[in-house]
Write a protein that holds these residues in place. Structure first.
Motif, PDB file in Angstrom:
ATOM      1  N   ASP A  11       0.823  -1.201   0.000  1.00 30.41           N
ATOM      2  CA  ASP A  11       0.000   0.000   0.000  1.00 30.41           C
ATOM      3  C   ASP A  11       0.865   1.264   0.000  1.00 30.41           C
ATOM      4  OD1 ASP A  11      -2.370   1.361  -0.108  1.00 30.41           O
ATOM      5  OD2 ASP A  11      -2.591   1.488   2.079  1.00 30.41           O
ATOM      6  N   ILE A  12       1.943   1.222  -0.778  1.00 29.66           N
ATOM      7  CA  ILE A  12       2.843   2.368  -0.904  1.00 29.66           C
ATOM      8  C   ILE A  12       2.875   2.780  -2.361  1.00 29.66           C
ATOM      9  CG2 ILE A  12       5.217   3.193  -0.633  1.00 29.66           C
ATOM     10  CD1 ILE A  12       5.579   1.093   1.530  1.00 29.66           C
ATOM     11  N   PRO A  13       2.434   3.973  -2.697  1.00 31.40           N
ATOM     12  CA  PRO A  13       2.451   4.379  -4.116  1.00 31.40           C
ATOM     13  C   PRO A  13       3.871   4.616  -4.606  1.00 31.40           C
ATOM     14  CG  PRO A  13       1.832   6.232  -2.725  1.00 31.40           C
ATOM     15  CD  PRO A  13       1.913   5.027  -1.818  1.00 31.40           C
ATOM     16  N   PRO A  14       4.203   4.135  -5.798  1.00 28.46           N
ATOM     17  CA  PRO A  14       5.552   4.377  -6.322  1.00 28.46           C
ATOM     18  C   PRO A  14       5.733   5.830  -6.741  1.00 28.46           C
ATOM     19  CG  PRO A  14       4.201   3.262  -7.956  1.00 28.46           C
ATOM     20  CD  PRO A  14       3.385   3.333  -6.708  1.00 28.46           C
ATOM     21  N   TRP A  15       6.988   6.265  -6.749  1.00 25.61           N
ATOM     22  CA  TRP A  15       7.287   7.609  -7.234  1.00 25.61           C
ATOM     23  C   TRP A  15       6.996   7.677  -8.738  1.00 25.61           C
ATOM     24  CZ3 TRP A  15      12.471   6.652  -4.518  1.00 25.61           C
ATOM     25  CH2 TRP A  15      12.396   7.026  -3.174  1.00 25.61           C
ATOM     26  N   PRO A  16       6.391   8.770  -9.197  1.00 26.03           N
ATOM     27  CA  PRO A  16       6.197   8.902 -10.644  1.00 26.03           C
ATOM     28  C   PRO A  16       7.518   8.954 -11.409  1.00 26.03           C
ATOM     29  CG  PRO A  16       4.819  10.450  -9.425  1.00 26.03           C
ATOM     30  CD  PRO A  16       5.770   9.864  -8.449  1.00 26.03           C
ATOM     31  N   LEU A  17       8.530   9.591 -10.790  1.00 31.31           N
ATOM     32  CA  LEU A  17       9.834   9.721 -11.418  1.00 31.31           C
ATOM     33  C   LEU A  17      10.903   9.229 -10.448  1.00 31.31           C
ATOM     34  CD1 LEU A  17       9.509  13.304 -12.966  1.00 31.31           C
ATOM     35  CD2 LEU A  17       9.267  11.127 -14.166  1.00 31.31           C
ATOM     36  N   HIS A  18      11.788   8.403 -10.937  1.00 35.11           N
ATOM     37  CA  HIS A  18      12.910   7.957 -10.112  1.00 35.11           C
ATOM     38  C   HIS A  18      13.999   7.435 -11.039  1.00 35.11           C
ATOM     39  CE1 HIS A  18       9.803   4.821 -10.378  1.00 35.11           C
ATOM     40  NE2 HIS A  18      10.812   3.993 -10.633  1.00 35.11           N
ATOM     41  N   TRP A  30      22.029   8.260  -4.920  1.00 28.94           N
ATOM     42  CA  TRP A  30      20.841   7.951  -5.721  1.00 28.94           C
ATOM     43  C   TRP A  30      19.609   8.670  -5.172  1.00 28.94           C
ATOM     44  CZ3 TRP A  30      16.751   4.728  -3.852  1.00 28.94           C
ATOM     45  CH2 TRP A  30      15.760   4.465  -4.802  1.00 28.94           C
ATOM     46  N   MET A  31      19.490   8.743  -3.848  1.00 24.85           N
ATOM     47  CA  MET A  31      18.335   9.426  -3.251  1.00 24.85           C
ATOM     48  C   MET A  31      18.384  10.926  -3.527  1.00 24.85           C
ATOM     49  SD  MET A  31      17.942   7.398   0.393  1.00 24.85           S
ATOM     50  CE  MET A  31      16.493   8.354   0.832  1.00 24.85           C
ATOM     51  N   TYR A  38      12.111  16.316  -7.867  1.00 24.51           N
ATOM     52  CA  TYR A  38      10.960  16.904  -7.185  1.00 24.51           C
ATOM     53  C   TYR A  38      11.294  18.222  -6.488  1.00 24.51           C
ATOM     54  CZ  TYR A  38       9.308  12.153  -7.934  1.00 24.51           C
ATOM     55  OH  TYR A  38       8.961  10.952  -8.512  1.00 24.51           O
ATOM     56  N   GLY A  39      12.507  18.714  -6.671  1.00 29.31           N
ATOM     57  CA  GLY A  39      12.892  19.970  -6.044  1.00 29.31           C
ATOM     58  C   GLY A  39      13.032  19.886  -4.545  1.00 29.31           C
ATOM     59  N   LEU A  40      13.337  18.678  -4.028  1.00 32.03           N
ATOM     60  CA  LEU A  40      13.510  18.488  -2.588  1.00 32.03           C
ATOM     61  C   LEU A  40      14.961  18.733  -2.196  1.00 32.03           C
ATOM     62  CD1 LEU A  40      11.342  15.264  -2.144  1.00 32.03           C
ATOM     63  CD2 LEU A  40      10.650  17.646  -1.818  1.00 32.03           C
ATOM     64  N   ALA A  41      15.180  19.099  -0.940  1.00 24.06           N
ATOM     65  CA  ALA A  41      16.521  19.497  -0.514  1.00 24.06           C
ATOM     66  C   ALA A  41      17.339  18.341   0.034  1.00 24.06           C
ATOM     67  CB  ALA A  41      16.420  20.606   0.537  1.00 24.06           C
ATOM     68  N   ARG A  42      16.696  17.338   0.625  1.00 27.05           N
ATOM     69  CA  ARG A  42      17.463  16.280   1.302  1.00 27.05           C
ATOM     70  C   ARG A  42      16.710  14.965   1.232  1.00 27.05           C
ATOM     71  NH1 ARG A  42      16.146  17.378   7.515  1.00 27.05           N
ATOM     72  NH2 ARG A  42      13.981  18.048   7.250  1.00 27.05           N
ATOM     73  N   PRO A  43      17.446  13.843   1.362  1.00 27.03           N
ATOM     74  CA  PRO A  43      16.798  12.532   1.266  1.00 27.03           C
ATOM     75  C   PRO A  43      15.681  12.317   2.283  1.00 27.03           C
ATOM     76  CG  PRO A  43      19.171  12.306   1.060  1.00 27.03           C
ATOM     77  CD  PRO A  43      18.906  13.732   1.433  1.00 27.03           C
ATOM     78  N   ALA A  44      15.792  12.939   3.461  1.00 26.93           N
ATOM     79  CA  ALA A  44      14.756  12.751   4.479  1.00 26.93           C
ATOM     80  C   ALA A  44      13.390  13.183   3.970  1.00 26.93           C
ATOM     81  CB  ALA A  44      15.125  13.525   5.739  1.00 26.93           C
ATOM     82  N   ASP A  45      13.354  14.127   3.028  1.00 29.37           N
ATOM     83  CA  ASP A  45      12.075  14.597   2.489  1.00 29.37           C
ATOM     84  C   ASP A  45      11.377  13.533   1.657  1.00 29.37           C
ATOM     85  OD1 ASP A  45      12.579  17.052   3.662  1.00 29.37           O
ATOM     86  OD2 ASP A  45      13.597  17.834   1.889  1.00 29.37           O
TER      87      ASP A  45
END
Length: 401
Positions: A11-18, A30-31, A38-45
């Motif tokens: 029940d985990i949706p896959p990322w559209p882009l990876h 890789w992360m 996605y314009g995120l700053a760090r892997p924790a996001d």
């Protein structure tokens, strides 16, 4: 969660882009490249609901977190695990927890260059405190191969190669050039320490001995074995043999006894003196320039042992030593009596038997009649019989009326 189902099962949706992981890429690299989509700053996001603060994800990742990443990216768990140091257990290291890595067991279970009972006290001086050491793992800046970076097709492929961060290697096994310190922004850019900007960095070649050693070590991580002159050895054996040689070349000459001349020859071949710190600080905790010199000395030692140019006193030096040349007995020149007599054929003597039968038939009319009757069985027409009678007449054999 120790096994991975599909994204729907979890029940985990896959990322559209990876982006797909690159060969030998570190997990955090890789992360971060995924974050760039996605314009995120760090892997924790990318991991809501997981607390990864204080977790070195290039060293070890808990199984539930690996399963989550696999479901989001459709990258199998074993592939993700291989992007961390935990994926190289027990080949490269015994455990990713320093508290469960015993220095003496890893470094001294084999002896190559020096006898195992030599300079025991000296080795104790380089033994790190418990829980502070992992084999081949050092605190250092990121390193990369300038040629590998230049050959990337686009900036989105820029990443960090995990094996390049280990003290095990000083050069790129593919391009035989020195690994350079840099700041990598995965998916964006590489900023080299030796240049003022992101301009192209000129690669520095390494010696043949170092290049050969690095190629073997890199191959061991991918194939699980190393080919030596005598035989191939398992990767786990290779890394521990090599770590033993590294420790041996750090032995001070005053502690080496009669083997001091061997150590001197090794260091003289590198063109650099032995770093003073190497005699009392464990290899992984030395400065980078000092570790580079120690690896060069170990590479020179391995090469010299393999070519038979250097005596080695360790119990396991024979694994590296060349196969000795053994004289081959030239034997003796062959003679006729050496060859077996040829086997007789069933046809041998047939012509002699025919000649003898004809000679008897000439003087014995009964023998002539018997011979004619035997040969006549092959005549199926009156013409054949007539030809056979003419042959008998030509041979001077008289037939009964």
């Amino acid at each position: 969660m120790s096994s991975l189902g599909t994204a729907a099962e979890l029940d985990i949706p896959p990322w559209p882009l990876h982006p797909p992981p690159r060969p030998q890429e570190a997990l955090t690299s890789w992360m971060r490249r995924t974050c760039a989509y996605y314009g995120l700053a760090r892997p924790a996001d990318l991991l809501p609901g997981f607390d990864i603060s204080g977790l070195d994800m290039d060293r070890y990742v808990p199984e539930p977190l690996l399963a989550h990443l696999a479901a989001r990216s459709i990258v199998p768990v074993p592939r993700l695990r291989s992007m961390t140091l935990s994926g190289w257990i027990p080949w490269l290291l015994d455990d990713t927890d320093p508290a469960r890595c015993d220095f003496d067991t890893y470094v001294h279970q084999f002896s190559v260059l020096l006898p195992a009972d030599l300079a025991v006290h000296d080795r104790l001086c380089r033994t790190p405190e418990g829980g502070t050491w992992l084999p081949w793992v050092s605190e250092q800046r990121t390193r990369a191969c300038p040629v590998c970076v230049d050959e990337l097709e686009c900036t989105a492929d820029i990443g960090v190669t995990l094996v390049h961060q280990l003290s095990l290697l000083t050069s790129c096994p593919v391009h035989v050039c020195r690994l350079e310190f840099c700041t990598v922004l995965p998916g964006r850019a590489v900023l080299w320490d030796r240049t003022a900007s992101d301009e192209r960095l000129r690669p520095i070649p390494v010696s043949q001995e170092v290049a050969r050693l690095d190629r073997r070590s890199a191959r061991a991580l991918t194939s699980g074995w190393v080919q030596l002159d005598r035989d191939r050895v398992h990767a786990a054996v290779w890394f521990r043999l090599l770590r033993s040689v590294v420790d041996d070349v750090c032995t001070p000459l005053c502690r080496a006894g009669r083997w001091s001349t061997v150590l001197s020859a090794i260091w003289n071949s590198t063109g650099h003196p032995r770093p003073p710190q190497a005699s009392r600080v464990v290899f992984e905790h030395l400065r980078w320039t000092e570790r580079e010199r120690v690896v060069a000395a170990a590479a020179s030692a391995v090469s010299a042992i393999e070519h038979g140019d250097l005596p080695a006193g360790g119990a396991h030096a024979r694994l590296l030593a060349p196969i000795p040349d053994e004289p081959v007995d030239p034997g003796t020149a062959p003679t006729r009596s050496c060859f077996p007599a040829s086997e007789r054929s069933a046809w041998d003597g047939v012509q002699d038997a025919i000649d003898a039968a004809v000679e008897v038939a000439r003087s014995d009319i009964a023998a002539a009649a018997s011979l004619f009757a035997f040969l006549r069985t092959g005549c199926h027409t009156p013409e054949g019989t007539a030809r056979l009678e003419k042959v008998f007449a030509d041979l001077g054999i008289r037939l009964p009326p």
